[in-house]
Design a protein around this motif. Structure first.
Motif, PDB file in Angstrom:
ATOM      1  N   THR A 266       0.833  -1.192   0.000  1.00  0.00           N
ATOM      2  CA  THR A 266       0.000   0.000   0.000  1.00  0.00           C
ATOM      3  C   THR A 266       0.872   1.248   0.000  1.00  0.00           C
ATOM      4  OG1 THR A 266      -0.082   0.153   2.407  1.00  0.00           O
ATOM      5  CG2 THR A 266      -1.751  -1.224   1.342  1.00  0.00           C
ATOM      6  N   LEU A 267       0.240   2.372  -0.088  1.00  0.00           N
ATOM      7  CA  LEU A 267       0.947   3.651  -0.142  1.00  0.00           C
ATOM      8  C   LEU A 267       1.784   3.906   1.106  1.00  0.00           C
ATOM      9  CD1 LEU A 267       1.378   6.361  -1.611  1.00  0.00           C
ATOM     10  CD2 LEU A 267      -0.651   7.199  -0.436  1.00  0.00           C
ATOM     11  N   PHE A 268       1.293   3.501   2.263  1.00  0.00           N
ATOM     12  CA  PHE A 268       1.935   3.867   3.525  1.00  0.00           C
ATOM     13  C   PHE A 268       2.621   2.708   4.245  1.00  0.00           C
ATOM     14  CE2 PHE A 268      -1.625   6.812   2.919  1.00  0.00           C
ATOM     15  CZ  PHE A 268      -0.912   7.986   2.817  1.00  0.00           C
ATOM     16  N   GLU A 269       2.620   1.530   3.700  1.00  0.00           N
ATOM     17  CA  GLU A 269       3.150   0.364   4.395  1.00  0.00           C
ATOM     18  C   GLU A 269       4.675   0.400   4.518  1.00  0.00           C
ATOM     19  OE1 GLU A 269       3.101  -4.460   3.923  1.00  0.00           O
ATOM     20  OE2 GLU A 269       1.624  -3.268   2.856  1.00  0.00           O
ATOM     21  N   ASP A 270       5.168   0.112   5.703  1.00  0.00           N
ATOM     22  CA  ASP A 270       6.599  -0.062   5.962  1.00  0.00           C
ATOM     23  C   ASP A 270       7.450   1.092   5.424  1.00  0.00           C
ATOM     24  OD1 ASP A 270       8.724  -1.476   7.002  1.00  0.00           O
ATOM     25  OD2 ASP A 270       8.987  -2.709   5.220  1.00  0.00           O
ATOM     26  N   PRO A 271       7.225   2.324   5.901  1.00  0.00           N
ATOM     27  CA  PRO A 271       7.954   3.458   5.336  1.00  0.00           C
ATOM     28  C   PRO A 271       9.455   3.458   5.635  1.00  0.00           C
ATOM     29  CG  PRO A 271       6.680   4.167   7.212  1.00  0.00           C
ATOM     30  CD  PRO A 271       6.300   2.740   6.934  1.00  0.00           C
ATOM     31  N   ILE A 272       9.857   2.822   6.757  1.00  0.00           N
ATOM     32  CA  ILE A 272      11.271   2.751   7.111  1.00  0.00           C
ATOM     33  C   ILE A 272      11.602   1.291   7.399  1.00  0.00           C
ATOM     34  CG2 ILE A 272      13.037   3.462   8.774  1.00  0.00           C
ATOM     35  CD1 ILE A 272      11.382   6.012   9.215  1.00  0.00           C
ATOM     36  N   ASN A 273      12.671   0.786   6.773  1.00  0.00           N
ATOM     37  CA  ASN A 273      13.061  -0.600   6.966  1.00  0.00           C
ATOM     38  C   ASN A 273      14.587  -0.712   6.965  1.00  0.00           C
ATOM     39  OD1 ASN A 273      13.779  -0.422   4.237  1.00  0.00           O
ATOM     40  ND2 ASN A 273      11.901  -1.392   3.539  1.00  0.00           N
ATOM     41  N   LEU A 274      15.094  -1.930   6.929  1.00  0.00           N
ATOM     42  CA  LEU A 274      16.535  -2.151   6.938  1.00  0.00           C
ATOM     43  C   LEU A 274      17.208  -1.474   5.746  1.00  0.00           C
ATOM     44  CD1 LEU A 274      19.085  -3.492   8.064  1.00  0.00           C
ATOM     45  CD2 LEU A 274      18.488  -5.518   6.745  1.00  0.00           C
ATOM     46  N   TYR A 275      16.544  -1.461   4.611  1.00  0.00           N
ATOM     47  CA  TYR A 275      17.120  -0.826   3.430  1.00  0.00           C
ATOM     48  C   TYR A 275      17.318   0.682   3.631  1.00  0.00           C
ATOM     49  CZ  TYR A 275      16.192  -5.212   1.037  1.00  0.00           C
ATOM     50  OH  TYR A 275      16.176  -6.536   0.665  1.00  0.00           O
TER      51      TYR A 275
ATOM     52  N   VAL B 163      18.420   2.089   6.342  1.00  0.00           N
ATOM     53  CA  VAL B 163      19.730   2.204   6.986  1.00  0.00           C
ATOM     54  C   VAL B 163      20.837   2.008   5.953  1.00  0.00           C
ATOM     55  CG1 VAL B 163      21.256   1.215   8.742  1.00  0.00           C
ATOM     56  CG2 VAL B 163      18.796   1.429   9.194  1.00  0.00           C
ATOM     57  N   ILE B 164      20.641   1.051   5.064  1.00  0.00           N
ATOM     58  CA  ILE B 164      21.627   0.796   4.009  1.00  0.00           C
ATOM     59  C   ILE B 164      21.760   2.017   3.104  1.00  0.00           C
ATOM     60  CG2 ILE B 164      22.118  -0.612   1.966  1.00  0.00           C
ATOM     61  CD1 ILE B 164      20.824  -2.963   3.555  1.00  0.00           C
TER      62      ILE B 164
ATOM     63  N   GLU C 247      25.232   3.958   2.414  1.00  0.00           N
ATOM     64  CA  GLU C 247      25.732   4.076   1.035  1.00  0.00           C
ATOM     65  C   GLU C 247      25.976   5.530   0.644  1.00  0.00           C
ATOM     66  OE1 GLU C 247      23.658   0.283  -1.223  1.00  0.00           O
ATOM     67  OE2 GLU C 247      22.600   2.195  -1.159  1.00  0.00           O
ATOM     68  N   TYR C 248      25.036   6.385   0.951  1.00  0.00           N
ATOM     69  CA  TYR C 248      25.179   7.776   0.549  1.00  0.00           C
ATOM     70  C   TYR C 248      26.144   8.531   1.458  1.00  0.00           C
ATOM     71  CZ  TYR C 248      21.980   7.320  -3.266  1.00  0.00           C
ATOM     72  OH  TYR C 248      21.413   6.951  -4.452  1.00  0.00           O
ATOM     73  N   GLY C 249      26.346   8.026   2.664  1.00  0.00           N
ATOM     74  CA  GLY C 249      27.403   8.563   3.506  1.00  0.00           C
ATOM     75  C   GLY C 249      28.761   8.273   2.896  1.00  0.00           C
TER      76      GLY C 249
ATOM     77  N   PHE D  36      10.959   8.050   1.811  1.00  0.00           N
ATOM     78  CA  PHE D  36      11.869   7.982   2.951  1.00  0.00           C
ATOM     79  C   PHE D  36      13.266   7.536   2.527  1.00  0.00           C
ATOM     80  CE2 PHE D  36       8.254   8.406   5.793  1.00  0.00           C
ATOM     81  CZ  PHE D  36       8.817   9.107   6.851  1.00  0.00           C
ATOM     82  N   ASP D  37      13.357   6.654   1.534  1.00  0.00           N
ATOM     83  CA  ASP D  37      14.678   6.256   1.030  1.00  0.00           C
ATOM     84  C   ASP D  37      15.448   7.468   0.521  1.00  0.00           C
ATOM     85  OD1 ASP D  37      14.351   3.599   1.666  1.00  0.00           O
ATOM     86  OD2 ASP D  37      13.931   2.942  -0.386  1.00  0.00           O
ATOM     87  N   ILE D  38      14.775   8.319  -0.215  1.00  0.00           N
ATOM     88  CA  ILE D  38      15.428   9.535  -0.715  1.00  0.00           C
ATOM     89  C   ILE D  38      15.834  10.435   0.460  1.00  0.00           C
ATOM     90  CG2 ILE D  38      15.073  11.652  -2.069  1.00  0.00           C
ATOM     91  CD1 ILE D  38      13.292   9.901  -3.944  1.00  0.00           C
ATOM     92  N   PHE D  39      14.987  10.525   1.465  1.00  0.00           N
ATOM     93  CA  PHE D  39      15.324  11.291   2.674  1.00  0.00           C
ATOM     94  C   PHE D  39      16.571  10.721   3.343  1.00  0.00           C
ATOM     95  CE2 PHE D  39      15.031  11.514   7.312  1.00  0.00           C
ATOM     96  CZ  PHE D  39      15.143  12.879   7.495  1.00  0.00           C
ATOM     97  N   PHE D  40      16.642   9.400   3.485  1.00  0.00           N
ATOM     98  CA  PHE D  40      17.803   8.768   4.108  1.00  0.00           C
ATOM     99  C   PHE D  40      19.054   8.950   3.254  1.00  0.00           C
ATOM    100  CE2 PHE D  40      14.774   6.751   6.897  1.00  0.00           C
ATOM    101  CZ  PHE D  40      15.473   6.653   8.084  1.00  0.00           C
ATOM    102  N   ASN D  41      18.897   8.955   1.937  1.00  0.00           N
ATOM    103  CA  ASN D  41      20.040   9.216   1.058  1.00  0.00           C
ATOM    104  C   ASN D  41      20.649  10.583   1.372  1.00  0.00           C
ATOM    105  OD1 ASN D  41      19.354   6.817  -0.169  1.00  0.00           O
ATOM    106  ND2 ASN D  41      18.543   7.760  -2.009  1.00  0.00           N
TER     107      ASN D  41
END
Length: 79
Positions: free
Chosen positions: A4-13, A15-16, A20-22, A63-68
């Motif tokens: 769905t649109l909102f499912e699992d917004p933050i996961n192990l990936y 952190v990865i 990676e972007y660090g 959120f992935d883009i935010f973590f990047n």
């Protein structure tokens, strides 16, 4: 897209992505525009990949883009 649109917004990936972007931030020629381009391009590519790990919710992709950016700027802050 199975989730769905909102499912699992933050996961192990997430952190990865941060790590990676660090690491990417260690290269002085990489700019925030590069990070934006690579981040968005990768998330778009994941939409068409047939692998289970690429099937994430839209909110997770945001959120992935935010973590990047977070990983990139945290390392740049300390350099």
């Amino acid at each position: 897209m199975d989730k769905t649109l909102f499912e699992d917004p933050i996961n192990l990936y997430s952190v990865i992505h941060f790590i990676e972007y660090g690491i990417l931030a260690l290269h002085p020629a990489i700019t925030s525009m590069h990070v934006l381009f690579i981040s968005i391009l990768w998330e778009l590519i994941e939409l068409v990949l047939p692998y289970h790990w690429a099937r994430e919710s839209i909110l997770n992709k945001v959120f992935d883009i935010f973590f990047n950016f977070s990983g990139f700027y945290c390392v740049r802050l300390f350099l």
